[in-house]
Design a protein around this motif. Structure first.
Motif, PDB file in Angstrom:
ATOM      1  N   ALA A  30       1.077   1.266  -5.491  1.00 58.22           N
ATOM      2  CA  ALA A  30       1.335   0.812  -4.177  1.00 58.22           C
ATOM      3  C   ALA A  30       1.099   1.276  -2.748  1.00 58.22           C
ATOM      4  CB  ALA A  30       2.527  -0.013  -3.666  1.00 58.22           C
ATOM      5  N   ALA A  31       1.451   2.582  -2.545  1.00 52.39           N
ATOM      6  CA  ALA A  31       0.912   3.317  -1.014  1.00 52.39           C
ATOM      7  C   ALA A  31      -0.560   3.762  -0.779  1.00 52.39           C
ATOM      8  CB  ALA A  31       2.227   4.664  -1.395  1.00 52.39           C
ATOM      9  N   LEU A  32      -0.943   4.112  -2.207  1.00 53.61           N
ATOM     10  CA  LEU A  32      -2.345   4.167  -2.524  1.00 53.61           C
ATOM     11  C   LEU A  32      -3.253   2.955  -1.772  1.00 53.61           C
ATOM     12  CD1 LEU A  32      -2.879   6.366  -4.925  1.00 53.61           C
ATOM     13  CD2 LEU A  32      -3.476   7.535  -2.890  1.00 53.61           C
ATOM     14  N   ARG A  34      -1.847   0.202   0.254  1.00 58.25           N
ATOM     15  CA  ARG A  34      -1.474   0.317   1.172  1.00 58.25           C
ATOM     16  C   ARG A  34      -2.548   0.960   2.317  1.00 58.25           C
ATOM     17  NH1 ARG A  34       3.439   0.437   0.032  1.00 58.25           N
ATOM     18  NH2 ARG A  34       4.296   2.248   0.425  1.00 58.25           N
ATOM     19  N   GLN A  35      -2.164   2.169   1.470  1.00 52.64           N
ATOM     20  CA  GLN A  35      -3.731   3.269   2.798  1.00 52.64           C
ATOM     21  C   GLN A  35      -5.151   3.196   2.309  1.00 52.64           C
ATOM     22  OE1 GLN A  35      -1.685   6.965   1.341  1.00 52.64           O
ATOM     23  NE2 GLN A  35      -0.210   6.661   2.462  1.00 52.64           N
ATOM     24  N   GLY A  36      -4.882   1.866   2.016  1.00 53.05           N
ATOM     25  CA  GLY A  36      -6.304   1.717   1.784  1.00 53.05           C
ATOM     26  C   GLY A  36      -7.609   2.625   1.275  1.00 53.05           C
ATOM     27  N   GLU A  37      -6.781   3.843   0.558  1.00 48.36           N
ATOM     28  CA  GLU A  37      -7.220   5.096  -0.894  1.00 48.36           C
ATOM     29  C   GLU A  37      -8.122   4.441  -1.634  1.00 48.36           C
ATOM     30  OE1 GLU A  37      -7.284   8.421   0.842  1.00 48.36           O
ATOM     31  OE2 GLU A  37      -6.472   7.566   2.207  1.00 48.36           O
ATOM     32  N   LYS A  38      -9.033   5.387  -1.974  1.00 47.51           N
ATOM     33  CA  LYS A  38      -9.479   4.930  -3.485  1.00 47.51           C
ATOM     34  C   LYS A  38      -8.639   5.279  -4.559  1.00 47.51           C
ATOM     35  CE  LYS A  38     -13.528   6.309  -6.043  1.00 47.51           C
ATOM     36  NZ  LYS A  38     -14.709   7.009  -6.369  1.00 47.51           N
ATOM     37  N   ILE A  39      -8.751   3.980  -4.912  1.00 53.30           N
ATOM     38  CA  ILE A  39      -7.265   4.332  -6.340  1.00 53.30           C
ATOM     39  C   ILE A  39      -8.431   5.118  -7.513  1.00 53.30           C
ATOM     40  CG2 ILE A  39      -6.181   2.557  -7.914  1.00 53.30           C
ATOM     41  CD1 ILE A  39      -5.321   2.508  -4.953  1.00 53.30           C
ATOM     42  N   THR A  40      -7.935   5.872  -7.890  1.00 54.25           N
ATOM     43  CA  THR A  40      -8.327   6.880  -9.223  1.00 54.25           C
ATOM     44  C   THR A  40      -7.206   6.740 -10.217  1.00 54.25           C
ATOM     45  OG1 THR A  40      -8.123   9.030  -9.001  1.00 54.25           O
ATOM     46  CG2 THR A  40     -10.242   7.496  -8.945  1.00 54.25           C
ATOM     47  N   HIS A  41      -7.428   7.209 -10.973  1.00 54.29           N
ATOM     48  CA  HIS A  41      -6.093   8.108 -12.194  1.00 54.29           C
ATOM     49  C   HIS A  41      -5.390   9.284 -11.573  1.00 54.29           C
ATOM     50  CE1 HIS A  41      -6.240   4.573 -15.397  1.00 54.29           C
ATOM     51  NE2 HIS A  41      -7.005   4.686 -15.441  1.00 54.29           N
TER      52      HIS A  41
END
Length: 101
Positions: A30-32, A34-41
């Motif tokens: 959820a934090a990633l 919200r921050q617009g970061e790339k979502i990876t495992h």
């Protein structure tokens, strides 16, 4: 085994630790997002302080995949007039590809 020989207590403790790690992974996801970061495992695991293996388990993997689907596609860069177009590797004569027999 604990000093009293009760494996039930150890099983409960292990279950609590597991639930805590899963919750940390979901919170990190959820934090990633919200921050617009790339979502990876790997990013979720690193942020949560858990193993990457955990992020592939049922109950976590689905959330990561859903977040990846929700992610907005990147905006393509505008073309610069006069700049050469990029050709795909299939059409190029790069050193790694042989042309002809």
């Amino acid at each position: 085994m604990n000093p009293h020989g009760n494996p039930h207590t150890l099983a409960q403790a292990r279950r609590r630790v597991s639930l805590d790690k899963r919750q940390r992974a979901l919170t990190a996801l959820a934090a990633l997002e919200r921050q617009g970061e790339k979502i990876t495992h790997a990013a979720v695991a690193r942020t949560a302080g858990v193993s990457t293996w955990l992020t592939y388990t049922d109950g976590i993997r689905e959330h990561i995949e859903a977040a990846q689907q929700r992610r907005q596609p990147t905006i393509p860069r505008p073309r610069v007039p006069g700049a050469p177009q990029q050709r795909c590797a299939q059409n190029s004569n790069s050193p790694g590809r042989r042309s002809g027999p």
